[in-house]
Design a protein around this motif. Structure first.
Motif, PDB file in Angstrom:
ATOM      1  N   ALA A 232       0.836  -1.204   0.000  1.00 37.01           N
ATOM      2  CA  ALA A 232       0.000   0.000   0.000  1.00 37.01           C
ATOM      3  C   ALA A 232       0.866   1.247   0.000  1.00 37.01           C
ATOM      4  O   ALA A 232       0.533   2.261  -0.633  1.00 37.01           O
ATOM      5  CB  ALA A 232      -0.925  -0.009   1.213  1.00 37.01           C
ATOM      6  N   GLY A 233       2.001   1.193   0.703  1.00 39.00           N
ATOM      7  CA  GLY A 233       2.893   2.337   0.746  1.00 39.00           C
ATOM      8  C   GLY A 233       3.452   2.705  -0.612  1.00 39.00           C
ATOM      9  O   GLY A 233       3.646   3.895  -0.910  1.00 39.00           O
ATOM     10  N   ARG A 234       3.715   1.707  -1.445  1.00 42.60           N
ATOM     11  CA  ARG A 234       4.212   1.997  -2.793  1.00 42.60           C
ATOM     12  C   ARG A 234       3.165   2.774  -3.590  1.00 42.60           C
ATOM     13  O   ARG A 234       3.490   3.714  -4.331  1.00 42.60           O
ATOM     14  CB  ARG A 234       4.556   0.698  -3.518  1.00 42.60           C
ATOM     15  N   ILE A 235       1.913   2.389  -3.452  1.00 41.15           N
ATOM     16  CA  ILE A 235       0.828   3.066  -4.175  1.00 41.15           C
ATOM     17  C   ILE A 235       0.682   4.498  -3.680  1.00 41.15           C
ATOM     18  O   ILE A 235       0.570   5.450  -4.468  1.00 41.15           O
ATOM     19  CB  ILE A 235      -0.490   2.282  -4.002  1.00 41.15           C
ATOM     20  N   ILE A 236       0.702   4.680  -2.364  1.00 39.61           N
ATOM     21  CA  ILE A 236       0.561   6.012  -1.788  1.00 39.61           C
ATOM     22  C   ILE A 236       1.762   6.877  -2.147  1.00 39.61           C
ATOM     23  O   ILE A 236       1.617   8.054  -2.515  1.00 39.61           O
ATOM     24  CB  ILE A 236       0.379   5.906  -0.265  1.00 39.61           C
ATOM     25  N   GLY A 237       2.967   6.298  -2.063  1.00 38.30           N
ATOM     26  CA  GLY A 237       4.157   7.051  -2.416  1.00 38.30           C
ATOM     27  C   GLY A 237       4.141   7.503  -3.869  1.00 38.30           C
ATOM     28  O   GLY A 237       4.544   8.630  -4.191  1.00 38.30           O
ATOM     29  N   ALA A 238       3.661   6.626  -4.755  1.00 34.04           N
ATOM     30  CA  ALA A 238       3.590   6.981  -6.179  1.00 34.04           C
ATOM     31  C   ALA A 238       2.598   8.116  -6.401  1.00 34.04           C
ATOM     32  O   ALA A 238       2.864   9.052  -7.170  1.00 34.04           O
ATOM     33  CB  ALA A 238       3.190   5.754  -6.999  1.00 34.04           C
ATOM     34  N   ALA A 239       1.454   8.054  -5.712  1.00 36.26           N
ATOM     35  CA  ALA A 239       0.454   9.113  -5.853  1.00 36.26           C
ATOM     36  C   ALA A 239       1.000  10.443  -5.349  1.00 36.26           C
ATOM     37  O   ALA A 239       0.820  11.487  -5.979  1.00 36.26           O
ATOM     38  CB  ALA A 239      -0.819   8.727  -5.099  1.00 36.26           C
ATOM     39  N   PRO A 447      14.239   9.401  16.676  1.00 35.72           N
ATOM     40  CA  PRO A 447      13.484   9.119  15.457  1.00 35.72           C
ATOM     41  C   PRO A 447      13.288   7.628  15.212  1.00 35.72           C
ATOM     42  O   PRO A 447      14.164   6.810  15.492  1.00 35.72           O
ATOM     43  CB  PRO A 447      14.356   9.742  14.356  1.00 35.72           C
ATOM     44  N   PHE A 448      12.129   7.290  14.669  1.00 33.57           N
ATOM     45  CA  PHE A 448      11.793   5.919  14.292  1.00 33.57           C
ATOM     46  C   PHE A 448      11.305   5.922  12.850  1.00 33.57           C
ATOM     47  O   PHE A 448      10.498   6.764  12.447  1.00 33.57           O
ATOM     48  CB  PHE A 448      10.699   5.363  15.199  1.00 33.57           C
ATOM     49  N   GLY A 449      11.791   4.961  12.067  1.00 36.36           N
ATOM     50  CA  GLY A 449      11.374   4.823  10.676  1.00 36.36           C
ATOM     51  C   GLY A 449      12.326   3.892   9.968  1.00 36.36           C
ATOM     52  O   GLY A 449      13.297   3.408  10.559  1.00 36.36           O
ATOM     53  N   GLY A 450      12.065   3.627   8.701  1.00 32.82           N
ATOM     54  CA  GLY A 450      12.835   2.622   7.993  1.00 32.82           C
ATOM     55  C   GLY A 450      13.565   3.132   6.770  1.00 32.82           C
ATOM     56  O   GLY A 450      13.415   4.281   6.353  1.00 32.82           O
ATOM     57  N   VAL A 451      14.365   2.235   6.203  1.00 36.34           N
ATOM     58  CA  VAL A 451      15.038   2.460   4.930  1.00 36.34           C
ATOM     59  C   VAL A 451      14.592   1.356   3.975  1.00 36.34           C
ATOM     60  O   VAL A 451      13.880   0.431   4.344  1.00 36.34           O
ATOM     61  CB  VAL A 451      16.573   2.467   5.088  1.00 36.34           C
ATOM     62  N   LYS A 452      15.017   1.479   2.739  1.00 40.54           N
ATOM     63  CA  LYS A 452      14.630   0.520   1.697  1.00 40.54           C
ATOM     64  C   LYS A 452      13.100   0.403   1.653  1.00 40.54           C
ATOM     65  O   LYS A 452      12.405   1.426   1.712  1.00 40.54           O
ATOM     66  CB  LYS A 452      15.332  -0.832   1.913  1.00 40.54           C
ATOM     67  N   ALA A 453      12.563  -0.799   1.580  1.00 36.42           N
ATOM     68  CA  ALA A 453      11.113  -0.976   1.451  1.00 36.42           C
ATOM     69  C   ALA A 453      10.371  -0.791   2.764  1.00 36.42           C
ATOM     70  O   ALA A 453       9.161  -1.001   2.829  1.00 36.42           O
ATOM     71  CB  ALA A 453      10.808  -2.363   0.875  1.00 36.42           C
ATOM     72  N   SER A 454      11.078  -0.383   3.806  1.00 40.81           N
ATOM     73  CA  SER A 454      10.429  -0.138   5.091  1.00 40.81           C
ATOM     74  C   SER A 454       9.967   1.298   5.264  1.00 40.81           C
ATOM     75  O   SER A 454       9.385   1.614   6.294  1.00 40.81           O
ATOM     76  CB  SER A 454      11.378  -0.512   6.239  1.00 40.81           C
ATOM     77  N   GLY A 455      10.213   2.156   4.273  1.00 35.23           N
ATOM     78  CA  GLY A 455       9.578   3.451   4.352  1.00 35.23           C
ATOM     79  C   GLY A 455      10.444   4.651   4.073  1.00 35.23           C
ATOM     80  O   GLY A 455      11.618   4.558   3.702  1.00 35.23           O
ATOM     81  N   LEU A 456       9.820   5.813   4.269  1.00 35.12           N
ATOM     82  CA  LEU A 456      10.430   7.123   4.053  1.00 35.12           C
ATOM     83  C   LEU A 456      10.096   8.009   5.241  1.00 35.12           C
ATOM     84  O   LEU A 456       8.963   8.019   5.721  1.00 35.12           O
ATOM     85  CB  LEU A 456       9.872   7.790   2.785  1.00 35.12           C
ATOM     86  N   GLY A 457      11.060   8.783   5.700  1.00 31.25           N
ATOM     87  CA  GLY A 457      10.796   9.745   6.749  1.00 31.25           C
ATOM     88  C   GLY A 457      10.898   9.136   8.134  1.00 31.25           C
ATOM     89  O   GLY A 457      11.140   7.941   8.296  1.00 31.25           O
ATOM     90  N   ARG A 458      10.705   9.980   9.142  1.00 26.80           N
ATOM     91  CA  ARG A 458      10.846   9.563  10.526  1.00 26.80           C
ATOM     92  C   ARG A 458       9.709  10.109  11.368  1.00 26.80           C
ATOM     93  O   ARG A 458       9.164  11.190  11.105  1.00 26.80           O
ATOM     94  CB  ARG A 458      12.187  10.053  11.099  1.00 26.80           C
ATOM     95  N   GLU A 459       9.349   9.330  12.388  1.00 23.41           N
ATOM     96  CA  GLU A 459       8.394   9.746  13.397  1.00 23.41           C
ATOM     97  C   GLU A 459       9.091   9.735  14.754  1.00 23.41           C
ATOM     98  O   GLU A 459      10.131   9.118  14.914  1.00 23.41           O
ATOM     99  CB  GLU A 459       7.173   8.829  13.406  1.00 23.41           C
ATOM    100  N   LEU A 460       8.490  10.441  15.716  1.00 25.64           N
ATOM    101  CA  LEU A 460       9.021  10.584  17.080  1.00 25.64           C
ATOM    102  C   LEU A 460      10.222  11.522  17.100  1.00 25.64           C
ATOM    103  O   LEU A 460      10.854  11.794  16.079  1.00 25.64           O
ATOM    104  CB  LEU A 460       9.375   9.232  17.695  1.00 25.64           C
TER     105      LEU A 460
END
Length: 486
Positions: A232-239, A447-460
């Motif tokens: 779902a993140g890939r679809i949202i990121g593309a949009a 900060p919490f968040g991922g790299v590669k297919a785990s996401g973009l950006g950081r929270e906290l």
């Protein structure tokens, strides 16, 4: 109209309204109807976004940070007063053991809002920097209206990780929670009314994928924040890329626990209890690949299997329960499908592998462990999102690092060793957004968040606040002036 957790309402522009469409919310442990969730339509989303552009919401964005902080402190208090009931409701919705739910769904939301209220009060809105022609005023402003989409596994915690910094920054939020846990989302609305959060600053519109897609692509949304699956993140990121719209994506994981050759067996197994099995395996950052040195492989396979077999499976409202049911029948079938594929792949099943025989209702899966797993197999590469671990052998630290990094994901991980400095050096070599040494606990200040297919950006942390701000540079000729202080 007042809120009732069971009657299918939405919270739009500061008011509760009956949803045109409702769906049943099923209690995970009993398979009985717990209530009815309102399912937002596109017109409901339109109304919520319009309210976020209304005069009250604009005033919120323009208010002094200290003024917003006072409202947020009342909001935190209102949530805290509901903490016990909130934790119980979430456990009934998604099967989370109550001992865990009390912290992450009860205590954490109020604590995080309080943290950001304090942070924004103590942060400068403007800084003055010397420049070649005089000076520059660097100003931080709210990014605008935020569309936040959150999943069912940690519904209160993951929602507030977006709400708290966004509201503190001055951003109105339209929150679209998952339908499976839509009932508890209304607690955010009730507390907002009690705290005096201005109308339009927060709307709660549970909905399906169509509602989420409409929110993501809405012309009145300035930023999207999403937690959920990588697909779902890939679809949202593309949009968002097409729209040139900022987006924060907190996505899936298949994190590695690296057991170093000097690890203490008892301490490691004790730590893996939560690092690998928290929330019935329905946690994105779990260490679900256990990497063990060949010299101690049989010892740790036996110990990890014993851990899985010894976990208490049962009613999520029972204080003793360590593994509750999965959120839905669909989720259980998906997890059991992964287990069946693992059996067919030739991996050695050493614990679990089915629904527990002593649970005659509820969507339970027995804690499951596979040994002799090839890291290239789907069992080791795909996020299962259930109580399923794989144990993989390695020769030396270099191979452990290679295996840990051989994944499309990069969200979390753990290292286990009494030699903290050695473990930290290995941790530095893992390509991941976060990693724990002899434990794994999110820190609200970091900060919490991922790299590669785990996401973009950081929270906290401060980084989480910065994600809801944009920088403006005002170039001025002349001597530097004092920055605006708040």
């Amino acid at each position: 109209m007042t809120a009732n957790h069971t009657d299918g309402v939405l919270f739009i522009g500061g008011e509760f309204r009956a949803a045109t469409t409702t769906v049943p919310v099923i209690e995970a442990a009993t398979e009985e109807v717990l209530g009815y969730a309102g399912c937002a339509s596109e017109s409901d989303i339109d109304d919520a976004v319009a309210a976020a552009h209304g005069p009250d919401a604009r005033a919120w964005a323009a208010a002094e940070p200290a003024e917003r902080a006072q409202v947020l402190k009342r909001y935190a208090a209102a949530l805290h007063s509901r903490a016990s009931d909130t934790a119980t409701l979430v456990s009934r919705e998604n099967g989370m053991p109550i001992a865990l739910s009390r912290g992450v769904n009860g205590v954490f939301p109020a604590a995080l809002i309080g943290y950001y209220a304090k942070l924004v009060t103590n942060s400068d809105v403007e800084q003055t920097r010397p420049a070649l022609i005089g000076h520059t005023i660097v100003r931080r402003e709210p990014v605008g209206v935020v569309g936040a989409i959150t999943p069912w596994n940690y519904p209160q915690a993951l929602a507030v990780m977006k709400l708290a910094p966004a509201l503190a920054a001055g951003c109105p939020v339209v929150l679209k929670p998952a339908l499976e846990t839509a009932l508890d989302s209304l607690i955010f609305a009730e507390a907002a009314v009690e705290a005096g959060l201005p109308a339009g600053v927060l709307s709660i519109a549970p909905g399906d994928a169509a509602a989420g897609a409409h929110l993501v692509s809405h012309g009145g949304v300035d930023k999207v924040a999403f937690t959920g699956s990588t697909a779902a993140g890939r679809i949202i990121g593309a949009a968002c890329g097409q729209l040139i719209r900022p987006v924060t994506l907190e996505l899936g994981g298949k994190s590695a626990a690296i057991v170093l050759d000097d690890a203490d067996t008892e301490a490691t197994i004790s730590g893996l209890r939560s690092a690998s099995f928290a929330n019935n395996g329905q946690t994105c950052h779990l260490s679900s690949r256990i990497l063990v040195p060949r010299s101690r492989y049989d010892e740790f396979v036996d110990a990890i299997a014993a851990l899985a077999r010894g976990l208490i499976v049962g009613d999520p409202l029972d204080e003793r329960t360590e593994i509750g049911p999965l959120v839905s029948a669909r989720q259980r079938e998906q997890v059991l499908g992964h287990i069946a594929a693992g059996k067919a792949s030739g991996a050695r099943l050493v614990a679990g592998g089915s629904a527990p025989a002593d649970q005659d209702r509820g969507w339970f899966v027995a804690p499951t462990v596979f040994a002799d797993v090839d890291n290239a197999s789907p069992l080791a590469q795909e996020e299962i999102f259930g109580p399923v671990l794989v144990v993989i052998a390695y020769r030396d630290d270099a191979e452990a690092i290679r295996i840990a990094n051989d994944s499309q994901f990069g969200l979390a991980g753990t290292l286990w060793s009494p030699d903290v400095e050695r473990a930290t050096e290995v941790a530095r070599a893992i390509r991941t957004g976060s990693i724990g040494v002899n434990d794994y606990q999110l820190d609200i200040r970091s900060p919490f968040g991922g790299v590669k297919a785990s996401g973009l950006g950081r929270e906290l942390g401060p980084e989480g606040l910065a994600a809801y701000q944009v920088s403006k540079s005002i170039y001025r000729v002349g001597e530097p002036i004092a920055p605006i202080q708040h």
